[in-house]
Design a protein around this motif. Structure first.
Motif, mmCIF file in Angstrom:
data_model
loop_
_atom_site.group_PDB
_atom_site.id
_atom_site.type_symbol
_atom_site.label_atom_id
_atom_site.label_comp_id
_atom_site.label_asym_id
_atom_site.label_seq_id
_atom_site.Cartn_x
_atom_site.Cartn_y
_atom_site.Cartn_z
ATOM 1 N N SER A 131 0.850 -1.187 0.000
ATOM 2 C CA SER A 131 0.000 0.000 0.000
ATOM 3 C C SER A 131 0.886 1.236 0.000
ATOM 4 O O SER A 131 2.112 1.151 0.118
ATOM 5 C CB SER A 131 -0.911 0.007 1.240
ATOM 6 O OG SER A 131 -0.123 0.026 2.426
ATOM 7 N N ASN A 132 0.260 2.397 -0.162
ATOM 8 C CA ASN A 132 0.966 3.686 -0.118
ATOM 9 C C ASN A 132 2.065 3.809 -1.184
ATOM 10 O O ASN A 132 3.112 4.385 -0.925
ATOM 11 C CB ASN A 132 1.571 3.942 1.275
ATOM 12 C CG ASN A 132 0.525 4.060 2.348
ATOM 13 O OD1 ASN A 132 -0.542 4.644 2.130
ATOM 14 N ND2 ASN A 132 0.794 3.492 3.512
ATOM 15 N N ASN A 135 1.720 7.202 -5.070
ATOM 16 C CA ASN A 135 2.468 8.440 -5.335
ATOM 17 C C ASN A 135 3.968 8.188 -5.454
ATOM 18 O O ASN A 135 4.761 9.137 -5.430
ATOM 19 C CB ASN A 135 2.211 9.450 -4.211
ATOM 20 C CG ASN A 135 0.741 9.842 -4.117
ATOM 21 O OD1 ASN A 135 0.114 10.162 -5.124
ATOM 22 N ND2 ASN A 135 0.196 9.804 -2.916
ATOM 23 N N GLU A 174 -3.165 21.390 -0.109
ATOM 24 C CA GLU A 174 -3.016 19.935 -0.177
ATOM 25 C C GLU A 174 -1.765 19.562 -0.965
ATOM 26 O O GLU A 174 -0.952 18.734 -0.524
ATOM 27 C CB GLU A 174 -4.253 19.310 -0.841
ATOM 28 C CG GLU A 174 -4.132 17.801 -1.066
ATOM 29 C CD GLU A 174 -5.213 17.253 -1.987
ATOM 30 O OE1 GLU A 174 -5.538 16.066 -1.854
ATOM 31 O OE2 GLU A 174 -5.713 18.014 -2.858
ATOM 32 N N ALA A 178 1.840 17.953 0.314
ATOM 33 C CA ALA A 178 2.317 16.704 -0.280
ATOM 34 C C ALA A 178 3.743 16.848 -0.799
ATOM 35 O O ALA A 178 4.585 15.966 -0.595
ATOM 36 C CB ALA A 178 1.380 16.273 -1.406
ATOM 37 N N PRO A 190 2.678 7.931 3.882
ATOM 38 C CA PRO A 190 1.311 8.166 3.390
ATOM 39 C C PRO A 190 1.072 9.641 3.060
ATOM 40 O O PRO A 190 1.399 10.528 3.849
ATOM 41 C CB PRO A 190 0.432 7.715 4.560
ATOM 42 C CG PRO A 190 1.279 6.733 5.308
ATOM 43 C CD PRO A 190 2.683 7.243 5.196
ATOM 44 N N ILE A 191 0.514 9.876 1.881
ATOM 45 C CA ILE A 191 0.238 11.233 1.411
ATOM 46 C C ILE A 191 -1.158 11.241 0.802
ATOM 47 O O ILE A 191 -1.483 10.394 -0.035
ATOM 48 C CB ILE A 191 1.262 11.681 0.354
ATOM 49 C CG1 ILE A 191 2.675 11.688 0.944
ATOM 50 C CG2 ILE A 191 0.923 13.075 -0.182
ATOM 51 C CD1 ILE A 191 3.754 11.878 -0.090
ATOM 52 N N LYS A 192 -1.964 12.196 1.206
ATOM 53 C CA LYS A 192 -3.307 12.321 0.659
ATOM 54 C C LYS A 192 -3.280 13.242 -0.554
ATOM 55 O O LYS A 192 -2.925 14.411 -0.449
ATOM 56 C CB LYS A 192 -4.266 12.867 1.705
ATOM 57 C CG LYS A 192 -5.709 12.961 1.229
ATOM 58 C CD LYS A 192 -6.615 13.501 2.321
ATOM 59 C CE LYS A 192 -8.054 13.620 1.819
ATOM 60 N NZ LYS A 192 -8.959 14.165 2.868
ATOM 61 N N LEU A 193 -3.608 12.683 -1.720
ATOM 62 C CA LEU A 193 -3.675 13.469 -2.954
ATOM 63 C C LEU A 193 -4.862 13.001 -3.776
ATOM 64 O O LEU A 193 -5.046 11.800 -3.984
ATOM 65 C CB LEU A 193 -2.406 13.296 -3.795
ATOM 66 C CG LEU A 193 -1.219 14.237 -3.556
ATOM 67 C CD1 LEU A 193 -0.071 13.863 -4.490
ATOM 68 C CD2 LEU A 193 -1.603 15.692 -3.780
ATOM 69 N N SER A 194 -5.660 13.925 -4.241
ATOM 70 C CA SER A 194 -6.752 13.564 -5.141
ATOM 71 C C SER A 194 -6.185 13.186 -6.502
ATOM 72 O O SER A 194 -5.022 13.459 -6.811
ATOM 73 C CB SER A 194 -7.710 14.742 -5.297
ATOM 74 O OG SER A 194 -7.053 15.830 -5.941
ATOM 75 N N ARG A 198 -2.824 14.711 -8.171
ATOM 76 C CA ARG A 198 -1.720 13.826 -8.562
ATOM 77 C C ARG A 198 -1.321 14.071 -10.011
ATOM 78 O O ARG A 198 -0.131 14.157 -10.336
ATOM 79 C CB ARG A 198 -2.128 12.368 -8.356
ATOM 80 C CG ARG A 198 -0.996 11.372 -8.654
ATOM 81 C CD ARG A 198 -1.448 9.934 -8.467
ATOM 82 N NE ARG A 198 -1.838 9.682 -7.102
ATOM 83 C CZ ARG A 198 -3.053 9.349 -6.717
ATOM 84 N NH1 ARG A 198 -4.035 9.225 -7.618
ATOM 85 N NH2 ARG A 198 -3.333 9.138 -5.445
#
Length: 230
Positions: A131-132, A135, A174, A178, A190-194, A198
């Motif tokens: 996972s993760n 990106n 955001e 990132a 872990p990085i939150k990107l739509s 991205r």
């Protein structure tokens, strides 16, 4: 004289009926081209052509002569047999993109053990990640830029360099967060990107490389990468 080295397979072209010329980034000699005989025949043992698929990690015994552009391989085997990278669509697409970039930016030069170790560790991370890693390619390009001599110290510097070269990059909070995480934290953080963020950041990174390296040109794997990670 025979010498041992580790290597990372980048690409190959067919040569005559049964051979290939493989482009390999090596720990001891930097980027080199090797003539590999009799790997494209039905009689070839152990399917050796698979050893030259993108990002395969190799242990090699080579004939290396400094005054030649094309060398010969005496022995080769993979040091880390892949279990996921060539078989999972997302990972193999990322690997295709990374390999295309490495073929564009790595030059025939003296060995660079620090860069080589970074590349090996990056490949192993992608192979072993569960996972993760969506990106991974973004963080990889950012970290690679430091080895090539033009890494940005912060998201703001990255943004300013693009603007100074007439690339309209306006990251929101955001994306700026990132970028700073990718610059400062290990691969896989872990990085939150739509999806849209991205893709926007990916385009900006390609533009950033094009600013610093004239030979980047068109990145053919880019549309496929966008579609798979969408």
């Amino acid at each position: 004289m025979l010498q041992k080295t580790q290597g990372i397979a980048l690409s190959y072209i067919r040569y005559r009926e049964t051979s290939i010329i493989a482009r390999i980034y090596t720990e001891e000699f930097g980027l080199q081209s090797y003539l590999v005989n009799s790997v494209r025949t039905a009689r070839s043992k152990n399917n050796k052509i698979a050893l030259f698929q993108p990002l395969t990690l190799l242990d090699m015994v080579v004939y290396n002569k400094p005054d030649r552009d094309l060398h010969r391989l005496s022995e080769m085997k993979t040091s880390h047999p892949f279990q996921s990278l060539p078989f999972e669509v997302t990972k193999s697409t990322i690997a295709m993109f990374v390999t295309e970039f490495l073929n564009k930016v790595l030059k025939e030069e003296a060995n660079n053990p620090t860069l080589f170790r970074f590349l090996v560790n990056s490949v192993l991370f992608l192979e072993n990640a569960h996972s993760n890693y969506e990106n991974f390619h973004l963080a990889f390009l950012l970290k690679l830029s430091f080895f090539l001599g033009f890494g940005p110290e912060s998201a703001r510097e990255f943004e300013n360099q693009l603007r100074e070269n007439s690339y309209p990059f306006l990251p929101d909070n955001e994306m700026e967060t990132a970028l700073n995480i990718m610059l400062r934290q290990p691969l896989g953080t872990p990085i939150k990107l739509s999806r849209s963020a991205r893709n926007e950041l990916l385009d900006a990174l390609v533009a950033y490389y094009q600013i610093h390296i004239d030979s980047i040109g068109e990145v053919k794997s880019l549309p496929v990468l966008r579609e798979v990670l969408g």
